[in-house]
Enzyme design. Structure first.
Site, short mmCIF file in Angstrom:
data_model
loop_
_atom_site.label_atom_id
_atom_site.label_comp_id
_atom_site.label_asym_id
_atom_site.label_seq_id
_atom_site.Cartn_x
_atom_site.Cartn_y
_atom_site.Cartn_z
N ASP A 221 0.81 -0.94 -0.11
CA ASP A 221 0.01 -0.04 -0.01
C ASP A 221 0.89 1.32 0.18
O ASP A 221 0.26 2.22 0.17
CB ASP A 221 -1.06 0.00 1.17
CG ASP A 221 -2.37 0.69 1.01
OD1 ASP A 221 -2.78 0.52 -0.26
OD2 ASP A 221 -3.00 1.11 1.54
N ASP A 606 -10.80 -4.63 11.99
CA ASP A 606 -11.03 -6.22 12.40
C ASP A 606 -12.30 -6.28 13.44
O ASP A 606 -13.06 -7.00 13.08
CB ASP A 606 -9.76 -6.51 13.20
CG ASP A 606 -9.21 -5.85 14.24
OD1 ASP A 606 -9.78 -4.61 14.41
OD2 ASP A 606 -8.22 -6.08 14.78
#
Length: 906
Positions: A221, A606
């Protein structure tokens, strides 16, 4: 790097403009038509029926030969084993659990009487102190309830790998194990060393799983050329490393950690060539490390004109915030053989497109890009994600997960299998509770008996259908009324028969009214069967594109519950489509990040992602194999550790202030009561920092003023105080007994709860409020994963300035000053003043003992605290003390008016 130009497939792909797929085209134009898909599904069903008929036939033929020792008897035994469950629940002995539960109930009763006494017996001459302490104690009681009761029904699990092999991976037959795509995420190669990422990738490529069923996707990324070049070197070294691992069956299969083991590496090795081959491989790895280190050294200084590839063209990712999408297939099923001539798993480099003006959603956005790329290129039925520093410590980890995912009873309703995190390189005494043993070995075990553990961000194997927003296939037993006992204990009925009836489509949609699934599998089958009607096809296709985005190839892949791609597909078309699905505008006006994939809205994506799945009715599984599946690195430095905890706590505050808050979200779904309490606990715990820091300052105030938060109590009243302390210790001891956690790990966890609560959690509350209410964003900081090159645990003693250190240092100084003042007053006042002093001293020392690891971290190896910390802390402590003396809240105004200067003869 060798032959860079031949490796860069994406150099020709980058020039391809991002296109909007024509909605009028059907799926057949991309080689993934409805007929192909239906034939694939029907073929799979026929294959499963055929296998079952073979097993039944073997069972019938061998029935008459049970008493013999012939081949029929062996086949009968194999058939019986193949029909057995692939895992089982191992209940914790009732001799451990029953006393534990009894003590919890007794502690709840004692706590009720204690709070009743505290609220009805105020301290009139120290009312503000008393009121503050009572409010803090009520909050602590609520926090304990949220943390304790989700641990009411802890369980262990056991897997049977040999049964998995008998059912899906028989020797001499094509493997029927499901394909798995493994995701590795990285951002900054200077903070996440390429050598660490390379070891993780090598451990994945050498995993004990059919090579044609494993694909590894590395998300870069940060679009760093260093990561790309390091991955190219890794792919070359893997050709030698993978066959060595499989030939000699070594563990772990990350070379850095394998060669660093201080064990007898000859144990259980019988091949004479092993020693010679190991020495040669170690030399190869050292040469590989030198090449990686050379790349890192070259990357320290970026050229003014930017990086240039070997063929002379500029590196497309020179601007990490403005670059095209890049995909490079380093190893694949059609090429890239190892030194023994065997195929290697596929290795794919992915860097999604980034442009100014687009919201990229950090790690969650990168993971969603990997979902789409992997679905287009390989479409594994299951996904497993790991951080770049979490390598496979157990080469059978994927098979461990498949024991649950491919189990006929559990697989259809299991959204993910979570493995515990284990760490290397942590100091012996784990000063800052980096291992999180209490969370992983107690809290998550408890949740596994309810609806499953929360998703912790790494070391997790997902059902791809769950990430697509589909509902689970539940049985009638799962849909029973959610009565209190079932909801609290999370009991799951186990049966061996085939009498379970699956719910119909309408009931499945109705039960998840608040979290409407994208599609049920029955809807998809009906839609495919109805594709003969052009109008129905057009409506269904538009609905799919609104959900998943405008990619017919990806949409077709979502239909394939068992994974895989049709053999008739054109690789060039797939690569173009893969570039398209990682474009920065692909997710616009779709459900990505809202109902599909990793959920956006928090830096701790998450928690949100797992919560949405559980709210739809999915369950999760906690898998703890004897050999830890994954191991990673953790920040052992105090400042880095606090910054890591700050990010987690900030994410929890973001969720608390969002529409996905578990306090009010998803009540029409299938989330169990105790599972909801656990999720509430994961998002409200940072708020505990406010009453905690107030409670930690109270002992110093009591010592400085001579007041106390508790009035003089009778013997009967003192009984509740004693019983409360006894019940607290009894709960902890019995918890350690059934979990196997050591008392040292438990104590370190208690200490860091106070350290984090008085620093990182407090900052997270205010930063979260600023971010949500005022729009002031905070930057995501990647935790440094640098290796320890300056000696054992050298990083532990390095001091890094951060404002997070000020509040706990101030608490320490204030309490130390309070102890000195209290003892001095008692010495001057005579014997009678020592009795009341002991209670105040006890609380002050309690605070200091909990903050002792923090104090050691401040002193460092040279036992020197930085001047800036001392200055700030003494300044704050002095201001606080002067304000207190000036206000003097415990002296009435009339007393102040009548009292005068007494002079020298007082």
């Amino acid at each position: 790097m060798t032959s860079m130009d031949s490796l860069l497939i994406m150099s020709s792909l980058i020039a391809v403009p991002v296109r909007i797929v024509d909605p009028s085209k059907d799926l057949n134009s991309y080689g993934l038509g409805n007929v192909d898909w239906k034939e694939r599904v029907e073929g799979w069903k026929l294959k499963q029926e055929k296998n079952m008929m073979q097993v039944t036939s073997r069972y019938t033929e061998g029935k008459g030969d049970i008493e013999g020792t012939g081949s029929n008897g062996e086949e009968l035994q194999m058939a019986d084993d193949a029909r057995q469950p692939l895992s089982r629940v191992v209940p914790i002995p009732s001799s451990h659990l029953t006393p534990y539960r009894v003590v919890i109930i007794l502690r709840l009763i004692i706590l009720g009487f204690f709070l009743q006494y505290r609220t009805t017996h105020p301290v009139k001459d120290a009312y503000p102190l008393w009121l503050t302490s009572v409010i803090c104690e009520i909050w602590f009681a609520l926090s304990w309830l949220l943390d304790q009761f989700p641990k009411w029904y802890p369980i262990n699990r056991e897997t049977f790998l040999e049964r998995l092999a008998l059912r899906y991976d028989r020797e001499g037959e094509p493997s029927q194990l499901a394909p798995i795509d493994v995701f590795v995420s990285t951002v900054d190669p200077l903070k996440e060393p390429p050598l660490v990422t390379a070891n993780t990738v090598l451990s994945i490529l050498a995993v004990d799983y059919p090579v044609d069923k494993v694909s590894c996707y590395v998300s870069d990324d940060g679009s760093a050329m260093l990561t790309f070049e390091a991955l190219s070197e890794t792919s070359e070294f893997a050709r030698k490393w993978v066959p060595f691992c499989k030939k000699h069956n070594i563990e772990p299969r990350a070379p850095e950690f394998y060669f660093a083991q201080k064990i007898d590496y000859l144990k259980d090795k019988i091949q004479p060539s092993f020693v010679k081959e190991r020495r040669a491989m170690k030399r190869e790895y050292e040469e590989f490390k030198i090449r990686i280190n050379a790349l890192v050294a070259k990357a320290q200084k970026t050229p003014e004109e930017g990086w240039t590839m070997q063929d002379g063209t500029p590196w497309p990712g020179n601007n990490p915030r403005d670059h095209p999408g890049m995909i490079q297939v380093f190893l694949g099923h059609s090429g890239g053989l190892d030194t023994d001539g065997n195929e290697l798993p596929r290795l794919v480099y992915v860097s999604r497109e980034k442009r100014p003006g687009f919201q990229h959603h950090k790690k969650a956005g990168a993971m969603n890009a990997l979902i789409r790329v992997s679905a287009v290129l390989t479409n594994g039925a299951y996904l497993l994600n790991v951080d770049c520093d979490h390598y496979f410590n157990n080469s059978k980890a994927l098979k461990e997960a498949m024991c649950f995912m491919m189990d006929p009873a559990l697989g259809k309703k299991t959204c993910y299998v979570q493995f515990p995190q284990r760490f290397d390189g942590i100091d012996l005494h784990d000063r800052y509770a980096n291992r999180n043993i209490v969370f992983f070995d107690i809290n998550l075990k408890g949740l596994d008996g309810v609806q499953g553990p929360v998703y912790v961000g790494t070391g997790c194997c997902f059902n791809r259908q769950a990430l697509y927003g589909y509902d689970p296939v539940l049985t009638e037993a799962d849909l029973e009324p959610n009565i209190i006992v079932k909801s609290c204990c999370g009991s799951r009925k186990k049966g061996r028969g085939g009498n379970k009836k699956y719910i119909d489509k309408k009931r499945q949609v109705k039960r998840t009214e608040s979290t409407i699934p994208i599609f049920n599998m029955e809807d998809i089958e009906e839609g495919v069967e109805g594709y003969d009607d052009e109008k129905s096809l057009l409506m269904s296709q538009k609905s799919l594109e609104k959900r998943f985005g405008q990619s017919p190839v990806f949409i077709a892949a979502t239909f394939m519950e068992q994974g895989g791609i049709p053999p008739s597909t054109n690789p060039a078309t797939l690569l173009k489509e893969a570039i398209h699905v990682i474009s920065c505008g692909y997710e616009d006006k779709t459900d990505w990040g809202k109902e599909i994939g990793w959920i956006y809205g928090s830096v701790t994506e998450d928690i949100l992602t797992g919560f949405k799945m559980h709210a739809r009715g999915w369950i999760s599984i906690y898998c703890m194999p004897p050999r830890p599946a994954f191991k990673g690195s953790a920040p052992i430095n105090l400042s880095d550790r606090l910054n890591q905890v700050l990010r987690w706590a900030l994410g929890s505050i973001e969720i608390l202030l969002s529409r996905h808050c578990p306090i009010w979200y998803g009540y029409n779904g299938r989330l169990k009561l105790l599972e909801r309490l656990a999720y509430i606990n994961t998002i409200v715990y940072p708020l505990t920092s406010i009453p905690l820091i107030a409670y930690c300052v109270l002992p110093a105030i009591c010592l400085l003023t001579g007041k106390f938060i508790i009035p003089e109590i009778s013997n009967f009243a003192s009984m509740w105080f004693i019983l409360l302390f006894v019940s607290i210790f009894a709960t902890g001891i019995l918890e350690l007994r059934w979990s196997g956690v050591s008392i040292e790990d438990w104590w370190r966890n208690e200490q860091f709860w106070v350290i984090g609560g008085t620093s990182a959690h407090l900052f997270a509350v205010f930063q979260g409020l600023l971010k949500v209410l005022a729009g002031i964003d905070t930057n995501f900081t990647v935790t440094s994963k640098a290796s320890d090159d300056d000696g054992d645990f050298a990083e532990l003693y390095v001091f890094k300035w951060t404002s997070l250190l000020i509040p706990p240092t101030t608490v320490l100084v204030v309490n130390l000053v309070g102890i000195v003042a209290g003892v001095s007053y008692a010495i001057n006042s005579g014997y009678q003043s020592w009795g009341p002093l002991f209670g105040k001293l006890f609380f002050a020392i309690w605070v200091i003992v909990h903050l002792y690891p923090f104090l050691k971290g401040l002193l460092g190896r040279q036992n020197r605290t930085p001047t800036i910390v001392i200055v700030w802390s003494i300044l704050l402590a002095s201001i606080f003390s002067l304000l207190w003396v000036r206000i003097d809240p415990f002296t009435s105004s009339t007393t102040k008016a009548t009292s005068g200067q007494c002079g020298i003869n007082c």
